[in-house]
Each structure stands twice: as structure tokens, then as C-alpha cells.
Design an enzyme around this catalytic site. Structure first.
Site, PDB file in Angstrom:
ATOM      1  CG  ASP A  80      -1.916   1.114   1.296  1.00 25.84           C
ATOM      2  OD1 ASP A  80      -1.609   2.226   0.818  1.00 25.84           O
ATOM      3  OD2 ASP A  80      -3.011   0.899   1.854  1.00 25.84           O
ATOM      4  N   PRO A  81       0.711   2.198  -0.879  1.00 26.13           N
ATOM      5  CG  PRO A  81      -0.286   3.716  -2.330  1.00 26.13           C
ATOM      6  CD  PRO A  81      -0.314   2.273  -1.925  1.00 26.13           C
ATOM      7  CB  ILE A  82      -0.584   4.383   3.304  1.00 20.97           C
ATOM      8  CG1 ILE A  82      -0.783   5.462   4.378  1.00 20.97           C
ATOM      9  CG2 ILE A  82      -0.613   2.996   3.942  1.00 20.97           C
ATOM     10  CD1 ILE A  82      -2.141   5.402   5.042  1.00 20.97           C
ATOM     11  CB  SER A  83       3.503   0.978   3.965  1.00 20.25           C
ATOM     12  OG  SER A  83       4.682   0.432   4.529  1.00 20.25           O
ATOM     13  N   PRO A  84       5.762   3.641   4.167  1.00 17.34           N
ATOM     14  CG  PRO A  84       6.833   4.611   6.009  1.00 17.34           C
ATOM     15  CD  PRO A  84       5.479   4.222   5.493  1.00 17.34           C
TER      16      PRO A  84
END
Length: 215
Positions: free
Chosen positions: A12-16
Site C-alpha cells: 500500500d503506498p501509505i507505507s514507507p
């Protein structure tokens, strides 16, 4: 040539950490004959399904997470987006809108989406003008607002949960799940035939009994 190995990279792009693992994957898998399916999933739905809070929802953990990822990603130029956490649905649906029917998004598409968030020099990941520019660059096969893109995201998330995925990034190899950017060395060891994985230790560790359960 070595046998072709199939991997699934849930993100998920929310996760660095998903971005860090994505950037490190080519080097980590150097010398291996692999094909990778990149599977966008909704991390928030996983947290809800498992009754968990995300790292950014616990204040002290949030501060540590930001410090660690900025340190880990300093060479790549990783920067925190203007708001975090943010709603990643627009980016997730855009990624699926770029995928051919029956396939997952390409590595290039995933790279553009992750870079949009984490190499954006602190810009707002959901700024309308930035999302429009990203969509124009990606050239999706359909609108991200169409039901098909939404449905593919839901199905991918449900399938990931059914497979035992609880967080991102997770890499699936031969039915085994490797969670987190720091699990890449463990994944490579398994792919290289580390005898620990055939010893029964993997199964035994997963079946270890709990001594107490918190209510």
C-alpha cells in the site's frame, strides 16, 4: 539458468516500508531468476480485519517510524508527505486502473505511485493537481473511479487477508509470507535453500502456544 521463482509483493503506498522494500528488491534478489506480481492492497482494511492500529496511530510509534524511515531512506531522498497517514484509495485504484485485465500493475506503474508519495519532497500525496499529473503520466486503461478498479482492489485485499497477509509490505513465496522491509534477507535465505526452512522450524514457530491472551 536457475528455476524461475514466483513472488507476490503486497503493498500500500501509505507505507514507507513498502517503498523501501520495493527500491531494495532488485539488489536483494540479484542472481535469482524471479517474476514478481505487484499487488496493491488496502492496509487500512487489514488493520480493521485484525483489530489493530496502524503505526502512525500510536503517537510514540509514529515518531519512531518517521525517524527510522527517514534514516533508512536518506540515500534515496525519501521525504515524508505533507500529511501522513493519508487516504491512499485514489492511488490504489489508479494502480489497478493501469493493470491489464487478469494481471497486476507493472513494476513501472508501482514505482511511479510509490515515488509520487515518498520522493515528492514533502508534497501532499492527494493534491488534485499532483494526482492528475500522475494519472497523465501513467495513462491508465480505464478511469480509477470506475467500479472495475474499485472491485479489483477489494478482491486483492480480500484475497490477501485470506492468504494470511496482515501488513505491508508482505512478499509471498511458495505459500510463505515474509512481512516487512527487514524480512528481505530472510526471504533470500529461503530461496537459496537455507536448511532451517526445511527443518520444521518455520511450522513449529508458527504453532507455538500463547501463554496469555489480553482481553
Amino acid at each position: 539458468m536457475s528455476e524461475l521463482q514466483a513472488l507476490r509483493f503486497y503493498f500500500d503506498p501509505i507505507s514507507p516500508y513498502a517503498a523501501l522494500a520495493f527500491w531494495q528488491l532488485p539488489e536483494a534478489l540479484a542472481g535469482h531468476n524471479v517474476v514478481v506480481d505487484y499487488v496493491p492492497v488496502l492496509f487500512g482494511a487489514m488493520l480493521k480485519a485484525n483489530g489493530q492500529k496502524g503505526p502512525a496511530e500510536i503517537e510514540t510509534k509514529r515518531a519512531w517510524t518517521y525517524r527510522q524511515v527517514l534514516w533508512l531512506g536518506r540515500e534515496q531522498g525519501l521525504a515524508l508527505p505533507a500529511q501522513h497517514p493519508f487516504n491512499p484509495l485514489a492511488l490504489l485504484r489508479l494502480a489497478w486502473a493501469c493493470a491489464p485485465e487478469g494481471q497486476t500493475p507493472s513494476r513501472w506503474v508501482v514505482e511511479q505511485v510509490l515515488n509520487h508519495v515518498w520522493l515528492g519532497q514533502g508534497a501532499d500525496a492527494n493534491a488534485p493537481e499532483r494526482l492528475q499529473a500522475l494519472a497523465e503520466r501513467l495513462g491508465p486503461r480505464r478511469s480509477a473511479d470506475e467500479e472495475m478498479a474499485k472491485q479489483r482492489l477489494r478482491q486483492a485485499t480480500d484475497s490477501a487477508l485470506a492468504a494470511g497477509v496482515f501488513g505491508v509490505p508482505t512478499i509471498e513465496w511458495q505459500g510463505k509470507l515474509f512481512w516487512g522491509q527487514d524480512a528481505l534477507p530472510m526471504l533470500c535465505a529461503a530461496m537459496e535453500g537455507d536448511p532451517w526452512f526445511a527443518s520444521g522450524a518455520w511450522v513449529d514457530a508458527g504453532n507455538h502456544p500463547a501463554g496469555v491472551q489480553r482481553l
